[in-house]
Design an enzyme around this catalytic site. Structure first.
Site, mmCIF file in Angstrom:
data_model
loop_
_atom_site.group_PDB
_atom_site.id
_atom_site.type_symbol
_atom_site.label_atom_id
_atom_site.label_comp_id
_atom_site.label_asym_id
_atom_site.label_seq_id
_atom_site.Cartn_x
_atom_site.Cartn_y
_atom_site.Cartn_z
ATOM 1 C CB SER A 225 7.217 17.502 -10.333
ATOM 2 O OG SER A 225 6.752 16.396 -9.624
ATOM 3 C CE LYS A 229 10.782 15.321 -5.822
ATOM 4 N NZ LYS A 229 9.533 15.300 -5.143
ATOM 5 C CD1 TRP A 316 3.580 11.469 -6.017
ATOM 6 C CD2 TRP A 316 2.767 10.072 -4.466
ATOM 7 N NE1 TRP A 316 4.500 10.461 -5.836
ATOM 8 C CE2 TRP A 316 4.021 9.589 -4.890
ATOM 9 C CE3 TRP A 316 2.059 9.368 -3.479
ATOM 10 C CZ2 TRP A 316 4.593 8.424 -4.372
ATOM 11 C CZ3 TRP A 316 2.636 8.209 -2.969
ATOM 12 C CH2 TRP A 316 3.880 7.749 -3.409
ATOM 13 C CG HIS A 367 1.948 16.284 -10.566
ATOM 14 N ND1 HIS A 367 2.517 16.880 -9.470
ATOM 15 C CD2 HIS A 367 2.966 15.750 -11.286
ATOM 16 C CE1 HIS A 367 3.826 16.715 -9.523
ATOM 17 N NE2 HIS A 367 4.124 16.037 -10.618
HETATM 18 C C1 GCU Z 1 6.917 11.075 -9.045
HETATM 19 C C2 GCU Z 1 7.705 11.235 -7.757
HETATM 20 C C3 GCU Z 1 7.635 12.681 -7.249
HETATM 21 C C4 GCU Z 1 7.997 13.649 -8.341
HETATM 22 C C5 GCU Z 1 7.126 13.394 -9.552
HETATM 23 C C6 GCU Z 1 7.469 14.252 -10.787
HETATM 24 O O1 GCU Z 1 5.546 11.175 -8.779
HETATM 25 O O2 GCU Z 1 7.211 10.319 -6.826
HETATM 26 O O3 GCU Z 1 8.516 12.851 -6.150
HETATM 27 O O4 GCU Z 1 7.879 14.965 -7.870
HETATM 28 O O5 GCU Z 1 7.289 12.053 -9.964
HETATM 29 O O6 GCU Z 1 8.616 14.660 -10.946
HETATM 30 O O7 GCU Z 1 6.567 14.492 -11.590
#
Ligand code: GCU
Length: 396
Positions: A225, A229, A316, A367
């Site tokens: 997540s 990135k 998402w 997720h």
């Molecule tokens: C939030 C955010 C995402 C990210 C996620 C996470 O949902 O909007 O961009 O990837 O958190 O880090 O679990």
């Protein structure tokens, strides 16, 4: 009559966000340089297009990644303590980086397979979750970092906390690495938290290169997540990482921004103003103005390996956008004669697909970073690492 209504609905759907944007022609051209030159060879990619794209990501999205510092020191808090019933050695290392009278300390937890005389390949997790996910005592065991399973497969396994580099907090993210580089805070393309985390993974690599128990040419950086990135940004710019693994990284990770499915640039910048550079805000609700899209970030990893994973219920993060990003990154790999994924459509759940350098799966469920995901990463590495002993691997 019916037929006309159906046609009308179909053409109307094509204009809704999420439809129509699948088409590569709506994305910025991967293989055309800024001055309009078509990139046809791996040389042109390496010397012209790659540096240009790195710069565009730096200036518009992730910010600069300064690599100058005065010194770096590795303090072994615990050297070679037996762990996991003798199967592994535990090392806890403090990595301390100094610049202009300031310092930052990264705490590394590392388990190395005990029963081998060869330097081990490593999986490094950028951990944005609680520290107990990577418990060195192994009293707490979580699938998020299944250290025992990784050791059993013959890999070393390591992790650091993102909070050592930059707190995941818009008010305090500037208190660690950014104290070393305060000038970054004044610039539109200055790094913030995601850049600081990626910078941290590179400093861990600096340590790996000194540890004789490890094979630093066989390191996989893994992030989930927001950590994904950071892993992608790290793998895109630091060519020492052999494999880059993005787990459910979504918006401004693996997913294509122009699809605007799930989280958008405006969503991420509004909720997490401390992640990306200030300039990125200019693209809130203006995805089409960005000179790049995220397939180009995956392409920057060529000719090294990249694995992208999605989860079926993680809408998402736009699983389809993550898959398409991989597909649209393939032409960069093909310049190096590296095979694309052996499929054209997104595979069904729990059906991993890979060529040697590219891997993708969509786990069934929500997720998260789970044992299923890790098993696919290890299977992928089992094939990839032996292949890079040959000389097509570029390791600078
Ligand atoms: C939030 C955010 C995402 C990210 C996620 C996470 O949902 O909007 O961009 O990837 O958190 O880090 O679990």
């Amino acid at each position: 009559m019916h037929y006309r209504i159906i046609l009308l609905i179909i053409s109307w759907l094509a204009f809704l966000p999420g439809y129509g944007q699948d088409k590569p022609e709506l994305l910025p051209e991967l293989l055309v340089s800024k001055d309009g030159k078509t990139i046809r060879t791996s040389n042109d990619w390496t010397n012209v297009r790659r540096p240009e794209l790195l710069r565009l990501f730096e200036d518009n999205i992730y910010g600069q990644l300064p690599q100058d510092f005065d010194s770096i020191r590795f303090e072994l808090e615990r050297q070679g303590q037996k762990a996991m019933r003798g199967k592994a050695m535990l090392k806890e290392v403090d990595i301390i980086v100094y610049r202009r009278g300031q310092s930052v300390r990264i705490g590394l937890v590392l388990f190395v397979p005990a029963n081998t005389s060869k330097p081990s390949p490593v999986f490094l997790l950028i951990n944005h979750r609680e520290k107990d996910n990577t418990d060195p005592s192994r009293e707490i065991k979580r699938a998020f970092w299944p250290a025992e399973e990784v050791i059993d497969r013959g890999y070393a396994v390591a992790a650091f906390q993102v909070g050592d580099l930059a707190a995941d907090n818009p008010k305090t993210y500037d208190q660690q690495v950014l104290r070393l580089y305060p000038e970054q805070l004044k610039q539109d393309n200055g790094m913030k938290a995601i850049g600081a985390w990626a910078w941290g993974a590179s400093r861990v690599m600096d340590y790996f290169e000194t540890d004789k128990d490890l094979n630093a040419t066989q390191v996989a950086v893994v992030g989930h997540s927001r950590g994904g990135k950071a892993a992608l940004w790290c793998g895109a710019q630091d060519e020492r990482f052999a494999i880059t693994i993005s787990n459910d990284s979504g918006c401004t990770g693996a997913a294509l921004s122009r699809r605007k499915v799930g989280e958008t640039i405006s969503d991420v910048n509004t909720k997490f103003p401390h992640w990306f550079c200030t300039k990125y805000n200019q693209f809130n609700s203006k995805e089409e103005d960005l000179p790049v899209d995220q397939h180009m970030l995956l392409a920057l990893i060529a000719p090294r390996a990249v694995y992208v994973a999605s989860a079926s219920k993680d809408t998402w993060a736009d699983p389809k956008g993550e898959f398409l990003s991989m597909k649209y990154a393939e032409p960069a790999f093909q310049l190096f004669d590296l095979a694309p994924l052996p499929i054209e459509e997104q595979p069904p759940v729990n059906t991993p697909v890979s060529s040697v350098h590219l891997g993708y799966h969509m786990r069934e469920g929500g997720h998260g970073l789970e044992l299923y995901d890790w098993k696919q990463y290890m299977n992928f590495a089992d094939t990839y690492f032996p292949s890079i002993s040959s000389d097509h691997y570029i390791n600078k």
